[in-house]
Design an enzyme around this catalytic site. Structure first.
Site, mmCIF file in Angstrom:
data_model
loop_
_atom_site.group_PDB
_atom_site.id
_atom_site.type_symbol
_atom_site.label_atom_id
_atom_site.label_comp_id
_atom_site.label_asym_id
_atom_site.label_seq_id
_atom_site.Cartn_x
_atom_site.Cartn_y
_atom_site.Cartn_z
ATOM 1 N N LYS A 7 0.827 -1.356 0.090
ATOM 2 C CA LYS A 7 0.070 0.051 -0.166
ATOM 3 C C LYS A 7 0.825 1.347 0.081
ATOM 4 O O LYS A 7 0.768 2.243 -0.798
ATOM 5 C CB LYS A 7 -1.023 -0.038 1.279
ATOM 6 C CG LYS A 7 -1.432 1.262 1.619
ATOM 7 C CD LYS A 7 -2.203 1.274 2.939
ATOM 8 C CE LYS A 7 -1.402 1.528 4.140
ATOM 9 N NZ LYS A 7 -0.967 2.693 4.482
ATOM 10 N N ARG A 44 1.692 14.271 13.349
ATOM 11 C CA ARG A 44 2.217 14.052 11.986
ATOM 12 C C ARG A 44 2.231 15.285 11.220
ATOM 13 O O ARG A 44 1.575 15.563 10.384
ATOM 14 C CB ARG A 44 1.306 13.197 11.313
ATOM 15 C CG ARG A 44 1.259 11.731 11.878
ATOM 16 C CD ARG A 44 0.847 10.544 11.271
ATOM 17 N NE ARG A 44 1.477 10.147 10.047
ATOM 18 C CZ ARG A 44 1.010 9.032 9.292
ATOM 19 N NH1 ARG A 44 -0.313 8.540 9.624
ATOM 20 N NH2 ARG A 44 1.632 8.525 8.316
ATOM 21 N N PRO A 45 3.165 16.118 11.466
ATOM 22 C CA PRO A 45 3.298 17.464 10.886
ATOM 23 C C PRO A 45 3.629 17.444 9.446
ATOM 24 O O PRO A 45 4.137 16.400 8.895
ATOM 25 C CB PRO A 45 4.474 18.261 11.764
ATOM 26 C CG PRO A 45 5.318 17.134 12.226
ATOM 27 C CD PRO A 45 4.276 15.681 12.520
ATOM 28 N N ILE A 46 3.715 18.248 8.497
ATOM 29 C CA ILE A 46 4.184 18.384 7.375
ATOM 30 C C ILE A 46 5.301 19.386 6.990
ATOM 31 O O ILE A 46 5.721 19.696 5.861
ATOM 32 C CB ILE A 46 3.323 18.484 6.363
ATOM 33 C CG1 ILE A 46 2.262 20.046 6.496
ATOM 34 C CG2 ILE A 46 2.067 17.526 6.357
ATOM 35 C CD1 ILE A 46 1.607 20.383 5.175
ATOM 36 N N ASP A 47 6.151 19.844 8.149
ATOM 37 C CA ASP A 47 6.918 20.868 7.801
ATOM 38 C C ASP A 47 8.330 20.590 7.264
ATOM 39 O O ASP A 47 8.748 21.354 6.257
ATOM 40 C CB ASP A 47 7.660 21.252 9.365
ATOM 41 C CG ASP A 47 8.062 20.291 10.243
ATOM 42 O OD1 ASP A 47 7.428 19.025 10.251
ATOM 43 O OD2 ASP A 47 9.505 20.378 10.698
#
Ligand code: EPU
Length: 435
Positions: free
Chosen positions: A22, A121-124
């Protein structure tokens, strides 16, 4: 909502084939947007997350056809750089649409993916990678808005506090392959799923050096073309079946695996005393010996995968002695622990470690799955336990394990998918018996 009713205590016997990964397939769907040609993906697992991704691409204007249950054809001749919130919010992996959209359309507007039960769950790091390649990134009204008019090749470091980021690396690669100039991505994730993505991009005409390492060198090209690509086997699914064999004392053959993707996991099971043999693309377990306690620290690849931590907690719960499982990727990914306690496990949490005193046997109970891997762990516990286990919220499981109950049933397990109302009926009839 469906639930699973499991009658435990049966050893698993026979052969099972691992499906496609997946976590490989989702970024590959995103990568198909990098060309206006046709891409054919094979060995795609039949899962709800894949259907969400197909729906998102369709909403964006791509023609997406399902050839059969495991093959898809995607032709994104004309697409828009926006993705609908109602679909994106259901699946974090939709964040990896950012890279291909900016690369191809020089613009992307993707709703920020929400929080997640496995932890922050950051996206920095995604944002830093896009900015490092010259994109302008703004967050407005919950939407990540990227302007890629001025993108350029650059040398950037894309690692973070917890090591490398898998989908962040996928975004950076997918942007760099169509960005003019030379890019160096230092601190890249080197998970097999990233290697699979790079291999598909090379088939599409991308120029990437260092595939499989933390240092990728990419020469941007003007255009990519379509390709046919087969998704790699799911190493997490393979590991889950192996743990099922170890927990039930079964005689199991797991086919279609790539053991080079499973080194740290196989090493752990071998050092804890599990007898298994590796052949070209299969693992055979024939063992009901008692294992030694486990000491595990999850880390980015080639370390022990966080996506097998919950399942290893289930195994440690029935392995005599004191096991210590430390989570370094998502320090609070322990939602399965309170549910394993309901089944008689002895686990205490100390910071980001689970200290587990293994007992001989778990006992069946109604439990609640909080996320994909927690669901798998509770099902494994149910297969081992005496009596009945009812696992609720198995829609999490359907996101990541193809035909799980069919495959387990084929191996001799008793697993039944039922409507949720069956659990309340069972509880009220046992209350009647008590009264
Ligand atoms: N991180 C940041 N900033 C970012 C991105 C990540 O601090 O911008 C941190 C995360 O909070 C975490 C670590 O970096 O502590 C690693 O996160 P990563 O970005 O690698 O995770 P991901 O790409 O969002 C993928 C898998 C997850 C798997 C992780 C780690 C997909 C679609 N998802 O997520 O799979 O747990 O890598 O290997 O590939 C699952 O299949 O059950 C699952 C959650």
């Amino acid at each position: 909502m469906d639930i699973f009713r499991i009658c435990g205590g049966l050893a698993l016997r026979g052969e099972v084939k691992v499906s496609g990964s997946k976590n490989s397939a989702l970024p590959l769907f995103a990568a198909s947007l990098l060309t206006d040609d046709e891409t054919i993906l094979e060995n795609v697992p039949d899962l709800s997350d894949i259907n969400f991704m197909a729906e998102i691409l369709t909403e964006m204007g791509a023609e997406v056809y399902r050839i059969d249950s495991n093959s898809w054809k995607i032709r994104p001749t004309s697409i828009v750089p926006y993705a609908p919130y109602e679909l994106v919010r259901k699946m974090r992996a939709s964040i990896c649409l950012l890279g291909p959209l900016v690369a191809r359309l020089k613009k992307a507007e993707i709703p920020m993916p929400g929080g997640c039960v496995i932890g922050n769950r950051p996206i920095d790091l995604h944002v830093r990678a896009l900015q490092g390649l010259g994109a302008d990134v703004q967050l407005s009204g919950g939407i990540v808005k990227v302007d890629g008019k001025n993108i350029f090749g650059n040398s950037i470091f894309i690692g973070g506090r917890h090591g490398s980021t898998v989908t962040g690396t996928a975004n950076a690669i997918m942007l760099a392959v169509l960005t003019p100039g030379h890019s160096v991505l230092e601190g890249s994730a080197c998970e097999p799923e990233i290697t699979d993505l790079c291999n598909m991009l090379v088939k599409m005409g991308a120029k990437i050096e260092g595939i499989g390492s933390h240092l990728l060198k990419i020469e941007g090209v003007n255009k990519l073309h379509g390709c046919r690509h087969t998704v790699i086997p799911d190493r997490i699914e393979a590991g889950t079946y192996m743990i099922a064999g170890a927990m039930t004392g079964g005689d199991l053959t797991i086919n279609g695996i790539e053991h080079a993707h499973m080194g740290s996991f196989l090493d752990l099971l071998k050092s804890s005393g599990l007898n298994f043999t590796l052949n070209e693309n299969k693992i055979q377990i024939n063992d009901n010996s008692t294992l030694n306690p486990l000491e595990v620290v999850t880390l980015p690849f080639p370390g022990f995968p966080t996506d097998l931590q919950a399942q290893i907690c289930a195994l440690a719960s029935v392995t005599p002695g004191l096991s210590v499982i430390t989570e370094r990727v998502y320090p609070s990914r322990f939602m399965h622990v309170p549910e394993l306690l309901r089944m008689g496990a002895h686990i205490s949490l100390e910071g980001s470690s689970a200290i587990i005193r293994g007992s001989q046997k778990l006992t069946g109970a109604p439990v609640m799955a909080s996320d994909l891997r927690a669901s798998a762990a509770l099902i494994l516990a149910g297969l081992e336990a005496t009596g009945e286990t009812w696992v609720q919220r198995i829609y999490h499981l359907d996101r990541g394990y193809e035909n799980f109950e069919q495959k387990l049933t084929q191996l001799g397990a008793y697993v039944e998918r039922l409507p949720e109302s069956e659990l309340s009926k069972s509880i009220s009839s046992s209350n009647n018996l008590i009264n």
